[in-house]
Enzyme design. Structure first.
Site, PDB file in Angstrom:
ATOM      1  N   LEU A 143       0.864  -1.187   0.000  1.00  0.00           N
ATOM      2  CA  LEU A 143       0.000   0.000   0.000  1.00  0.00           C
ATOM      3  C   LEU A 143       0.897   1.233   0.000  1.00  0.00           C
ATOM      4  CD1 LEU A 143      -3.239   0.625   1.962  1.00  0.00           C
ATOM      5  CD2 LEU A 143      -1.474   2.383   1.960  1.00  0.00           C
ATOM      6  N   ILE A 144       0.641   2.129  -0.929  1.00  0.00           N
ATOM      7  CA  ILE A 144       1.449   3.338  -1.084  1.00  0.00           C
ATOM      8  C   ILE A 144       0.526   4.544  -0.969  1.00  0.00           C
ATOM      9  CG2 ILE A 144       3.074   4.594  -2.560  1.00  0.00           C
ATOM     10  CD1 ILE A 144       3.459   1.889  -4.083  1.00  0.00           C
ATOM     11  N   GLY A 180      -0.292   8.733  -1.252  1.00  0.00           N
ATOM     12  CA  GLY A 180       0.119   9.901  -2.028  1.00  0.00           C
ATOM     13  C   GLY A 180       0.617   9.554  -3.414  1.00  0.00           C
ATOM     14  N   SER A 202       0.902  11.817  -7.951  1.00  0.00           N
ATOM     15  CA  SER A 202       1.981  12.437  -8.727  1.00  0.00           C
ATOM     16  C   SER A 202       3.319  12.104  -8.081  1.00  0.00           C
ATOM     17  CB  SER A 202       1.796  13.966  -8.792  1.00  0.00           C
ATOM     18  OG  SER A 202       1.892  14.539  -7.489  1.00  0.00           O
ATOM     19  N   GLY A 247       5.283   9.116  -5.350  1.00  0.00           N
ATOM     20  CA  GLY A 247       4.258   8.113  -5.102  1.00  0.00           C
ATOM     21  C   GLY A 247       3.775   7.462  -6.383  1.00  0.00           C
ATOM     22  N   SER A 269      12.874  13.059   4.205  1.00  0.00           N
ATOM     23  CA  SER A 269      13.588  14.054   3.414  1.00  0.00           C
ATOM     24  C   SER A 269      14.932  14.280   4.077  1.00  0.00           C
ATOM     25  CB  SER A 269      12.789  15.371   3.400  1.00  0.00           C
ATOM     26  OG  SER A 269      13.568  16.448   2.922  1.00  0.00           O
ATOM     27  N   TYR A 313       7.852  22.300   8.157  1.00  0.00           N
ATOM     28  CA  TYR A 313       8.074  21.088   7.374  1.00  0.00           C
ATOM     29  C   TYR A 313       9.194  20.248   7.987  1.00  0.00           C
ATOM     30  CZ  TYR A 313       9.376  18.127   3.414  1.00  0.00           C
ATOM     31  OH  TYR A 313       9.681  17.049   2.612  1.00  0.00           O
TER      32      TYR A 313
END
Length: 298
Positions: free
Chosen positions: A31-32, A34, A37, A40, A158, A171
């Protein structure tokens, strides 16, 4: 092969891998989140081509056209389902309908540019809801299934989860939180057979940057922070001119999913490794402050 859409409410890895669709058992399911685009989307298509049964989720399945077209071009099948990571009821509805889950890729997230004095705290809370609590909601719901399959959880963070970056306060705070949470969870999850890891891309050429919510006149509205913001945005434009592609990152993610002994931290490029290394060997914080301070010098 054909694609299908089902709408419901509901740093290094080893190179030795296993086949998700070998003859010893059923096709593995990932299951992924996002997947409309960017990373993802590329990961969903790459995993499907590699033999995974891919449940590709997104908040609004009306935005699935790009994913479905990419899957068709690749001769792959993806199962698109609605999932809002910030809504526990949506998460529960999606996950409760699964009989099997072998891997979860937490990819859904949102960028944000701003600085504390000029922001409403509610804006910061919204960033945390998507990038931190969204990851927790989905992972928590997935863990019983992953325990049963002795599966894997990989969360896209990130290099901003390693090094705090100017005008990315909210963020980076969310990504730091994800990194700390997953690093703490990993040894606990391992005791019940679940592998946990994080993937830390650097600059990636995707729609993510375009969706950070920065007003077109942000520099004019930045007041005393305008010179610093202008310098930061100029540096960022240069960095993304040589960005890694979503496909590069997707390839590394799918390799991690089947690696024999996956590492906890996956850095997806030489640039990301070099950048993160600044922090990982910076015992007093001075190297990072010197580095990022240069980004906002007029």
């Amino acid at each position: 092969m054909t694609t299908q859409t089902t709408q419901t409410t509901q740093t290094t890895t080893t190179t030795e891998t296993t086949d998700p669709a070998d003859s010893t058992g059923p096709t593995r399911t990932v299951l992924i989140t996002g997947t409309s685009s960017g990373i993802g989307l590329a990961t969903a298509v790459t995993a499907a081509r590699a033999g995974w049964h891919v449940i590709a989720t997104m908040r609004d399945t009306a935005k699935a056209d790009a994913l479905l077209a990419a899957a068709d071009r690749a001769g792959a099948t993806v199962d698109v389902r609605a999932l809002d990571v910030t809504d526990p009821a949506s998460v529960e509805a999606c996950l409760s309908g699964l009989d099997r889950l072998d891997a979860l890729v937490n990819n859904a997230g949102a960028g944000h540019v701003g600085t504390l004095e000029q922001e409403d705290v509610q804006d910061v809370r919204a960033v945390m809801e998507v990038n931190f609590f969204g990851v927790l909601h989905v992972t928590r719901a997935a863990l019983p299934l992953l325990r049963a399959s002795r599966g894997r959880v990989l969360t896209v963070t990130s290099v901003g989860g390693v090094i705090g970056q100017p005008f990315n306060e909210a963020y980076c705070a969310a990504k730091f939180a994800v990194e700390g949470f997953m690093e703490s969870l990993a040894p606990v999850a391992a005791t019940v057979g679940v592998s946990v890891g994080v993937v830390e891309p650097g600059a990636v050429a995707s729609e993510f940057v375009a969706n950070v919510g920065l007003a077109h006149d942000a520099e004019q509205q930045a007041g005393p922070y305008a010179p610093a913001l202008s310098a930061y945005l100029a540096r960022t434009r240069d960095a993304f001119a040589n960005a890694q592609t979503p496909q590069d990152v997707a390839t590394r993610i799918v390799e991690w999913l089947t690696a024999t002994r996956p590492a906890f931290r996956l850095l997806t490029s030489d640039a990301a490794r070099a950048f993160a290394a600044t922090k990982l060997k910076d015992l007093d914080g001075s190297a990072v402050q010197t580095l990022t301070g240069g980004w906002v010098a007029p």
